[in-house]
Enzyme design. Structure first.
Site, mmCIF file in Angstrom:
data_model
loop_
_atom_site.group_PDB
_atom_site.id
_atom_site.type_symbol
_atom_site.label_atom_id
_atom_site.label_comp_id
_atom_site.label_asym_id
_atom_site.label_seq_id
_atom_site.Cartn_x
_atom_site.Cartn_y
_atom_site.Cartn_z
ATOM 1 N N ASP A 250 5.718 2.238 2.416
ATOM 2 C CA ASP A 250 5.002 1.206 2.553
ATOM 3 C C ASP A 250 4.001 1.689 3.722
ATOM 4 O OD1 ASP A 250 3.799 -1.144 3.292
ATOM 5 O OD2 ASP A 250 5.374 -2.315 2.657
ATOM 6 N N HIS A 251 2.852 1.838 3.546
ATOM 7 C CA HIS A 251 1.932 2.222 4.737
ATOM 8 C C HIS A 251 1.653 1.285 5.702
ATOM 9 C CE1 HIS A 251 -0.298 5.093 6.928
ATOM 10 N NE2 HIS A 251 -1.101 5.601 5.995
ATOM 11 N N ARG A 252 2.029 0.173 5.450
ATOM 12 C CA ARG A 252 2.002 -0.995 6.600
ATOM 13 C C ARG A 252 2.816 -0.856 7.641
ATOM 14 N NH1 ARG A 252 2.862 -6.245 2.928
ATOM 15 N NH2 ARG A 252 4.300 -4.900 2.235
ATOM 16 N N ILE B 203 5.168 2.338 7.824
ATOM 17 C CA ILE B 203 5.478 3.774 8.017
ATOM 18 C C ILE B 203 4.269 4.490 7.892
ATOM 19 C CG2 ILE B 203 6.461 5.606 7.046
ATOM 20 C CD1 ILE B 203 8.597 3.556 5.780
ATOM 21 N N PRO C 130 0.791 -1.155 -0.111
ATOM 22 C CA PRO C 130 0.135 -0.226 0.009
ATOM 23 C C PRO C 130 0.819 1.199 -0.041
ATOM 24 C CG PRO C 130 -0.180 -1.142 2.404
ATOM 25 C CD PRO C 130 0.872 -2.061 1.354
#
Ligand code: CAO
Length: 423
Positions: free
Chosen positions: A393-395, A397, A216
């Site tokens: 990577d929003h998972r 950060i 993501p």
């Protein structure tokens, strides 16, 4: 000749439900079991079949009406012949419509439909509403096997189709090799030429698709004031020849990035085992550099950039980019990175949305530095501003962390950074 009524039969859960489709019109001949309307509950939709043969004399409901068991749907005109045959059939077949009956009928239809789909001889049948639903979800309706009579596709079939596709996402090769066929070939619109895709681009496409579909991505944009850094960089001269040293801003950016990675270790990680919630933290600083080559994009690493001077990094940048362009680089050099920098600064443009170089978790996009009027120390001044596009990577950060990372990077590229010592 006599008139007969067709009413909504007993169909279990379907009470006070909406008519989403009327499939017959006045004057049309219908045979027993031909679908005449489609009704839809919160959970699913179902077609109501004609209960006998005849000619439609009058349709008593329209799309949008709500119906329950016993409501009149059609008046059908029957010839003496049809009446006779119905009487005979009714004696033999008269049974209440039960859920079990319905289930058996559906199973029969599924079997027939599987055959129809296999030889691909018929286009899919579905209501406009179901087609729209499939279209909105990006599903090609022709790939779905309908569970209703004559293979008609209902909303549940679309949902089941999507679930089965999602369950298969672990089979990456299938997803990646999925061919999307355009409705009209290019050659319909003019002369075309089909060429082989460069090998490097072909290889890279697998990694890019994997990254784009599994991570993501979010991109934060910012600008670093590099006025002092640029003054310093352009003032550097060779101590022997006295000539200007040719070091591009990229070597400084590598060094500044390493300093930020030390402060924000999650940017120097990989999510290798998401199922067990494990993150790999890296204690090394190998910065990837996206290199534009005639063969396609390659990403070699500047290894242990934390232990190298800016001049050294600058030379290494030239060496590795030449090796890539001449295809003289070891494959292993494309692996084992901390974070990648992709710089379009030498070409042009400001902000963009870089794709993370999997299995890394962040990438820094660098645009072309421009002189701008900036409100600085209480007045407008001309400053050199460097566009930064940080994808992460929003998972692992969060946006706030990314904004802080950019702030730190800006500091490191700004006038207070000790880059003078690092040359
Ligand atoms: N702002 C302004 N000027 C810049 C700059 C920036 N951010 N970055 C570089 N420049 C200048 C350099 O100083 C140099 O100027 P001079 O010729 O006056 O010295 C000129 O632009 C050319 O630099 P360069 O591009 O040759 O060198 P580099 O170190 O900046 O980059 C490399 C090296 C390998 C990254 C580059 O050659 C390259 O391949 N860039 C493209 C990367 C790419 O395609 N990324 C996109 C990936 S996503 O598809």
């Amino acid at each position: 000749m006599s008139d007969k009524e067709i009413k909504v039969p007993n169909i279990g859960e379907f009470k006070d439900v909406e008519v989403i489709e009327v499939l017959v019109s006045n004057g049309q001949s219908v045979s027993k079991n031909d679908p005449i309307i489609t009704i839809e509950s919160d959970k699913s939709s179902v077609e109501i079949p004609a209960s006998f043969d005849g000619k439609v004399k009058s349709v008593k409901i329209k799309v949008g009406d709500r119906v329950s068991e016993g409501d009149l749907i059609l008046i059908v005109e029957q010839s003496g012949e049809e009446e006779k045959s119905i009487e005979q059939k009714t004696i033999k077949e008269a049974k209440p419509v039960t859920n079990q009956n319905q289930k058996e009928k559906i199973e029969k239809v599924i079997q027939t439909q599987n055959l129809i789909k296999k030889d691909n001889s018929e286009a899919s049948s579905a209501s406009p509403k179901v087609r729209k639903f499939a279209r909105e979800l990006g599903v090609n309706i022709n790939e779905i096997v309908g569970s209703e009579r004559q293979g008609r596709i209902v909303e549940d079939d679309v949902k089941n189709f999507i679930s089965s596709k999602i369950n298969k996402t672990s089979d990456k090769t299938e997803v990646q090799s999925k061919k999307i066929v355009s409705e009209f070939p290019h050659s319909d619109f003019g002369e075309i030429e089909v060429k082989d895709m460069p090998r490097v681009k072909k290889l890279a496409s697998t990694y890019l698709v994997n990254s784009w579909t599994t991570i993501p991505h979010v991109t934060n944009h910012d600008e670093a004031d590099i006025t002092e850094m640029e003054d310093f960089r352009t003032s550097l001269t060779d101590m022997y020849t006295g000539e200007r040293k040719k070091i591009t801003p990229l070597a400084f950016i590598v060094k500044a990035l390493v300093a930020s990675l030390k402060k924000f270790p999650s940017f120097n990680s990989s999510i290798d085992d998401i199922e067990n919630g494990k993150i790999t933290m890296k204690n090394y600083f190998h910065v990837g550099i996206a290199v534009d080559t005639p063969h396609g994009l390659m990403v070699p690493k500047i290894r242990n950039a934390d232990n190298k001077s800016i001049s050294y990094i600058s030379n290494e940048l030239k060496t590795v980019s030449d090796q890539c362009r001449n295809l003289k680089i070891d494959k292993k050099e494309f692996f084992g990175g901390s974070m990648t920098i992709t710089s379009l600064g030498g070409i042009g443009g400001s902000f963009f949305t870089p794709i993370i170089n999997y299995p890394e978790v962040a990438i820094l996009g660098v645009g072309k530095a421009q002189k701008k009027q900036i409100f600085f120390n209480g007045k407008f001044e001309t400053r050199t501003m460097l566009p930064l596009s940080l994808s992460y990577d929003h998972r692992i950060i969060d946006g706030a962390e990314a904004a802080r990372f950019n702030n730190d990077l800006k500091e490191n590229l700004g006038k207070n950074f000790a880059y003078k010592l690092a040359v």
